[in-house]
Design an enzyme around this catalytic site. Structure first.
Site, PDB file in Angstrom:
ATOM      1  CD  GLU A  67      -2.720  -8.138   2.105  1.00  9.46           C
ATOM      2  OE1 GLU A  67      -2.322  -6.591   1.958  1.00  9.46           O
ATOM      3  OE2 GLU A  67      -3.047  -8.362   3.231  1.00  9.46           O
ATOM      4  N   GLY A  87       0.747  -5.259   0.579  1.00 16.34           N
ATOM      5  CA  GLY A  87      -0.662  -5.281  -0.276  1.00 16.34           C
ATOM      6  C   GLY A  87      -0.483  -5.991  -1.934  1.00 16.34           C
ATOM      7  CD  GLU A 110       1.941  -6.164   5.001  1.00 17.91           C
ATOM      8  OE1 GLU A 110       2.567  -7.027   4.989  1.00 17.91           O
ATOM      9  OE2 GLU A 110       0.985  -6.149   4.118  1.00 17.91           O
ATOM     10  CB  ALA A 125      -0.917  -0.133   1.079  1.00 20.61           C
TER      11      ALA A 125
HETATM   12  C1  3H9 Z   1       0.740  -2.656   3.137  1.00 19.79           C
HETATM   13  O1  3H9 Z   1       0.891  -2.931   2.093  1.00 19.79           O
HETATM   14  C2  3H9 Z   1      -0.331  -2.739   3.892  1.00 19.79           C
HETATM   15  C3  3H9 Z   1      -1.631  -3.677   3.383  1.00 19.79           C
HETATM   16  O2  3H9 Z   1      -1.704  -5.103   3.860  1.00 19.79           O
HETATM   17  C4  3H9 Z   1      -2.899  -2.934   3.419  1.00 19.79           C
HETATM   18  C5  3H9 Z   1      -3.757  -3.686   2.551  1.00 19.79           C
HETATM   19  C6  3H9 Z   1      -3.855  -3.106   1.020  1.00 19.79           C
HETATM   20  N1  3H9 Z   1       4.567   3.495  -0.318  1.00 19.79           N
HETATM   21  O3  3H9 Z   1      13.464   2.202  -0.242  1.00 19.79           O
HETATM   22  P1  3H9 Z   1      13.722   3.032  -1.575  1.00 19.79           P
HETATM   23  C7  3H9 Z   1       9.138   5.177  -1.711  1.00 19.79           C
HETATM   24  S1  3H9 Z   1       1.858  -1.553   3.947  1.00 19.79           S
HETATM   25  C8  3H9 Z   1       4.776   4.781  -0.849  1.00 19.79           C
HETATM   26  O4  3H9 Z   1      14.957   3.919  -1.237  1.00 19.79           O
HETATM   27  P2  3H9 Z   1      14.596   0.404  -2.683  1.00 19.79           P
HETATM   28  C9  3H9 Z   1      10.247   5.634  -0.596  1.00 19.79           C
HETATM   29  O5  3H9 Z   1       9.565   6.322   0.399  1.00 19.79           O
HETATM   30  C10 3H9 Z   1       3.159  -1.747   2.918  1.00 19.79           C
HETATM   31  N2  3H9 Z   1       6.146   4.943  -0.972  1.00 19.79           N
HETATM   32  O6  3H9 Z   1      13.965   1.925  -2.680  1.00 19.79           O
HETATM   33  C11 3H9 Z   1      11.222   6.194  -1.644  1.00 19.79           C
HETATM   34  O7  3H9 Z   1      10.870   7.511  -1.715  1.00 19.79           O
HETATM   35  P3  3H9 Z   1      11.994   8.858  -1.906  1.00 19.79           P
HETATM   36  C12 3H9 Z   1       4.035  -2.847   3.139  1.00 19.79           C
HETATM   37  C13 3H9 Z   1       7.065   4.063  -1.115  1.00 19.79           C
HETATM   38  O8  3H9 Z   1      14.583   0.169  -4.133  1.00 19.79           O
HETATM   39  C14 3H9 Z   1      11.093   5.562  -2.785  1.00 19.79           C
HETATM   40  O9  3H9 Z   1       9.953   4.828  -3.033  1.00 19.79           O
HETATM   41  N3  3H9 Z   1       5.243  -2.577   2.170  1.00 19.79           N
HETATM   42  C15 3H9 Z   1       6.787   2.887  -0.491  1.00 19.79           C
HETATM   43  O10 3H9 Z   1      15.898   0.618  -1.813  1.00 19.79           O
HETATM   44  C16 3H9 Z   1      12.455   4.440  -3.019  1.00 19.79           C
HETATM   45  O11 3H9 Z   1      12.319   3.775  -1.991  1.00 19.79           O
HETATM   46  C17 3H9 Z   1       6.321  -2.129   2.740  1.00 19.79           C
HETATM   47  O12 3H9 Z   1       6.566  -2.204   4.035  1.00 19.79           O
HETATM   48  C18 3H9 Z   1       5.366   2.651  -0.356  1.00 19.79           C
HETATM   49  N4  3H9 Z   1       4.851   1.208   0.008  1.00 19.79           N
HETATM   50  O13 3H9 Z   1      13.530  -0.603  -1.872  1.00 19.79           O
HETATM   51  C19 3H9 Z   1       7.597  -1.970   1.687  1.00 19.79           C
HETATM   52  N5  3H9 Z   1       7.875   2.163  -0.638  1.00 19.79           N
HETATM   53  O14 3H9 Z   1      12.282   8.539  -3.300  1.00 19.79           O
HETATM   54  C20 3H9 Z   1       8.390  -0.659   2.022  1.00 19.79           C
HETATM   55  C21 3H9 Z   1       8.830   2.670  -1.052  1.00 19.79           C
HETATM   56  O15 3H9 Z   1      10.896  10.054  -1.918  1.00 19.79           O
HETATM   57  N6  3H9 Z   1       9.183  -0.365   0.959  1.00 19.79           N
HETATM   58  N7  3H9 Z   1       8.394   4.121  -1.231  1.00 19.79           N
HETATM   59  O16 3H9 Z   1      12.638   8.508  -0.759  1.00 19.79           O
HETATM   60  C22 3H9 Z   1      10.395  -1.130   0.912  1.00 19.79           C
HETATM   61  O17 3H9 Z   1      10.768  -1.907   1.688  1.00 19.79           O
HETATM   62  C23 3H9 Z   1      11.382  -0.480  -0.137  1.00 19.79           C
HETATM   63  O18 3H9 Z   1      11.117   0.996  -0.500  1.00 19.79           O
HETATM   64  C24 3H9 Z   1      11.437  -1.244  -1.306  1.00 19.79           C
HETATM   65  C25 3H9 Z   1      12.286  -0.510  -2.497  1.00 19.79           C
HETATM   66  C26 3H9 Z   1      11.980  -2.663  -1.141  1.00 19.79           C
HETATM   67  C27 3H9 Z   1      10.200  -1.195  -1.984  1.00 19.79           C
END
Ligand code: 3H9
Length: 698
Positions: A109, A106, A129, A67
């Site tokens: 999911e 998500g 999450e 999400a």
């Molecule tokens: C969820 O899914 C709840 C559901 O169950 C609900 C039901 C539907 N959203 O980390 P990076 C941005 S909860 C918005 O440097 P990487 C990040 O802030 C979610 N923005 O890159 C950054 O912005 P900026 C569960 C996001 O390649 C840019 O993208 N998911 C999100 O090293 C680059 O990020 C997680 O917890 C997001 N979800 O790593 C995953 N994710 O450039 C969280 C990233 O402005 N994310 N951004 O600073 C991660 O673990 C890593 O970002 C990911 C990429 C592995 C995806």
């Protein structure tokens, strides 16, 4: 129904396969717009008689990382993730999810709502999450156990660790891992499904892996993790959701998951954890540097000093696949260093956190040497020699003589002035601090210290290197204690004052652990050894301002030979590594209070936590005000990754903002009046309190 600005584009191929491509840069997060557009696209594909099957794919080789976390806290509008998944699962036409790079949260999911899943070999698949203080809210806790079984689901969802594509294949989460172009593979998979008339698997309808689960699985799992999860909401709720998946009808358990998700989403922990997630990314941004500046490639490295620290730093490079020279003065020192490194790897292998071949590969990348000339080709050298200015300067003279032009010359000093170290070289622009924390191969924090003459290229290269070797970097100015140890000094001082005023070491530790620190200050000091600090204090005694309050408790313990765990006694008394309260220490502290004419009083745990954190936040503001830290949130990142500050509490500066800067100001002012100049408020604190108060009135 395919506006060009929609986040999901549909294209129908010749065989009647609708390809739904999700594009929401930078990472394809599932925002409200994506949910709206995806639901519309699925509904039209289902309604279109020309469509025989559906492929769901992300643009730019990505799937969906979850999400959109920027939307938490905003009102939910449009369809929910659950609505989209219900439409996918109910589709009468086969739906194939094509997973590239990240299928997380998500995103996974959504994939679990599809009938089939294929993935690229580099895809990371998981439900992270919990790391944001949440649980999967769109059926993840219900569907994943149906594929992998309850025990594996407990482990995966409570840690949030992703699976590799291969692991997901073995576990039955994906149907195939495919090489080559993902879209081609997905189309060919869909054609096969149609040709073979394969039945559509709805994960929510499967229950063979969650039937007849022994209920002790859940009670044992809870008991096993009780200590680690202390005070944390999300992991506890995750266990309840998976237990419900195994014991209750789908509708009931699915509703319970949503209620638990909403509870977590509304919690202060979720807000704190997302603050840290954002702060970590912000810490990598350095204002004032040209956007064109690219980090230099680091293909080889060198470390000077094969002690505990140097060895740990060499391991960081080797673990990232970077060959590293390890230099020391004698063959004996090198051999000692090597055997320590081997022992560390053996422990990781025994613990199951590292496979033997990986450990061997890393070990093979570390080469010992006695000759500075061997280091000449390295792209970076990190000096981890004895903490003494003359020693470090001599090392840097030698490095300056041999290192190739352009190499980064880093020092791991934690206390010395880097300008003075740089001054003995002919290339001060390339000298920088790289302050690792012990054990260097484990601790995530790297304080990158910019000295007066350090050039932007060196800063950018060192910050990028941190990421390559799996560290979280925070940029600090070159000042006594940098960021972390300067605050640690205030934190320790305040705890010592609390002892003099009526607390005991075990009460302070209990209060800090209750707040979420994995270890209290005094247990930590005992573990690290009290003699090192004593030696430094004795040296600094000549410079100490005698008008300021000073606690002699630590010195008194050292005078008795109580150096902590290694001497069997410190703040605590030890049987092996287990410390227990010692009446002799209590008597010593009471004696100090009497000598200082401090009337001891009962101090509550809340007061201990408030005072310690208030002191840290006030010092943190000074550090930002003096330009040593770039921003408050960098201090939070440093504390979470280097000092065991509980991540779910967000860091000292975040705590202060939640607690209220007005309250922090009042406490600081009160203590300033009664305790004197050590409690001087940070120059910007009064203004922050005024703004906080004005904000409250609105
Ligand atoms: C969820 O899914 C709840 C559901 O169950 C609900 C039901 C539907 N959203 O980390 P990076 C941005 S909860 C918005 O440097 P990487 C990040 O802030 C979610 N923005 O890159 C950054 O912005 P900026 C569960 C996001 O390649 C840019 O993208 N998911 C999100 O090293 C680059 O990020 C997680 O917890 C997001 N979800 O790593 C995953 N994710 O450039 C969280 C990233 O402005 N994310 N951004 O600073 C991660 O673990 C890593 O970002 C990911 C990429 C592995 C995806």
């Amino acid at each position: 129904m395919n506006p060009s600005d929609a986040t999901v584009q549909t294209r129908l191929d010749a065989a009647g396969i609708a390809v739904l491509t999700i594009a929401n840069p930078p990472v394809n997060a599932m925002s409200m717009a994506v949910r709206r557009d995806l639901l519309a696209a699925v509904q039209s594909a289902c309604a279109d008689p020309a469509v025989k099957a559906i492929v769901l794919i992300g643009a730019g080789d990505r799937f969906i990382p979850g999400a959109d976390i920027r939307e938490f806290g905003k009102p939910l509008t449009g369809p929910s993730g659950r609505d989209v998944i219900a439409a996918l699962e109910a589709s009468p036409k086969p739906v194939v999810a094509a997973l590239g790079v990240h299928a997380l949260g998500g995103g996974l999911e959504i994939a679990l709502g599809c009938h089939f899943r294929i993935a690229t070999p580099d895809c990371k698949i998981g439900l992270p999450e919990v790391q944001l203080g949440l649980l999967p809210g769109a059926g993840g806790t219900q569907r994943l156990p149906r594929l992998v079984g309850a025990a594996r689901a407990l482990e995966l969802i409570t840690t949030g660790k992703p699976m590799t594509a291969q692991e997901a294949l073995t576990a039955g989460v994906v149907d195939e891992v495919v090489g080559g172009a993902l879209l081609d593979a997905a189309l060919s998979f869909a054609r096969r499904v149609l040709a073979e008339g394969r039945p559509l698997t709805r994960v929510s309808e499967r229950d063979e892996r969650i039937r007849n689960i022994d209920p002790t699985l859940f009670s044992d799992f809870r008991a096993q993790h009780a200590k680690r999860w202390r005070g944390q909401l999300a992991p506890q709720r995750i266990v309840a959701c998976i237990e419900a998946a195994c014991t209750r009808p789908w509708a009931e358990a699915y509703a319970l998951e949503l209620a638990a998700f909403d509870e977590c989403k509304a919690s202060a922990q979720r807000a704190a954890l997302i603050h840290v997630f954002n702060a970590e990314r912000e810490a990598a941004r350095i204002p004032g540097l040209s956007a064109d500046l690219q980090p230099q490639a680091i293909r080889s490295a060198a470390v000077v000093g094969a002690g505990t620290m140097g060895g740990g730093i060499a391991m960081c490079f080797a673990n990232a696949g970077i060959p590293v020279w390890l230099l020391d003065a004698t063959p004996e020192a090198l051999a000692r260093g090597r055997s320590l490194i081997e022992k560390n790897y053996a422990t990781s292998v025994a613990r199951g956190s590292l496979a033997r071949p990986k450990a061997d590969q890393a070990l093979a990348l570390i080469t010992g040497t006695l000759e500075y000339s061997a280091l000449s080709d390295a792209d970076i050298v990190v000096e981890a020699a004895f903490e003494d200015m003359a020693v470090k300067q001599e090392v840097f003279r030698q490095l300056d003589a041999v290192m190739k032009p352009g190499a980064v010359l880093a020092t791991n000093t934690s206390t010395l002035d880097i300008d003075k170290i740089a001054a003995v070289t002919t290339r001060a622009g390339q000298v920088i601090g790289a302050h690792f924390f012990s054990p260097a191969n484990v601790m995530k924090l790297l304080e990158v210290v910019r000295a007066k003459l350090t050039n932007p290229q060196t800063v950018v290269t060192t910050m990028a290197l941190a990421r390559t070797i799996g560290k979280t970097a925070v940029l600090s100015g070159n000042a006594d204690g940098f960021i972390g140890n300067r605050i640690l000094a205030v934190y320790g001082r305040e705890c010592d004052f609390l002892l003099e005023e009526g607390a005991t070491p075990w009460q302070v530790d209990r209060a800090l652990q209750g707040f979420g620190f994995p270890m209290g200050l005094y247990l930590m000091r005992d573990m690290a050894g009290l003699d090192v600090g004593w030696r430094i204090r004795k040296y600094r005694e000549q410079f100490r301002d005698k008008r300021l309050r000073y606690s002699p408790i630590a010195d008194r313990l050292c005078e008795l030979g109580r150096f902590g765990q290694k001497t069997g006694a410190g703040y605590y008394r030890y049987e092996g590594r287990v410390g227990s309260p010692d009446p002799a220490v209590e008597a010593l502290i009471e004696q100090v209070s009497r000598e200082l004419k401090i009337e001891r009083r009962a101090i509550g745990d809340d007061e201990i936590v408030e005072r310690v954190l208030t002191a840290m936040a006030n010092e943190g503001l000074k550090i930002v005000g003096e330009g040593i830290a770039l921003r408050e949130s960098d201090i939070d990142v440093a504390y979470v990754h280097g000092y065991g500050f509980p991540r779910h509490q967000g860091g000292p500066m975040y705590w202060a903002a939640r607690h209220g800067w007005a309250q922090v100001f009042d406490t600081v002012s009160r203590l300033h009046a009664s305790q004197g100049p050590l409690w001087a408020p940070a120059p910007q604190l009064a203004e922050m309190a005024r703004r906080a108060r004005a904000h409250e009135l609105h």
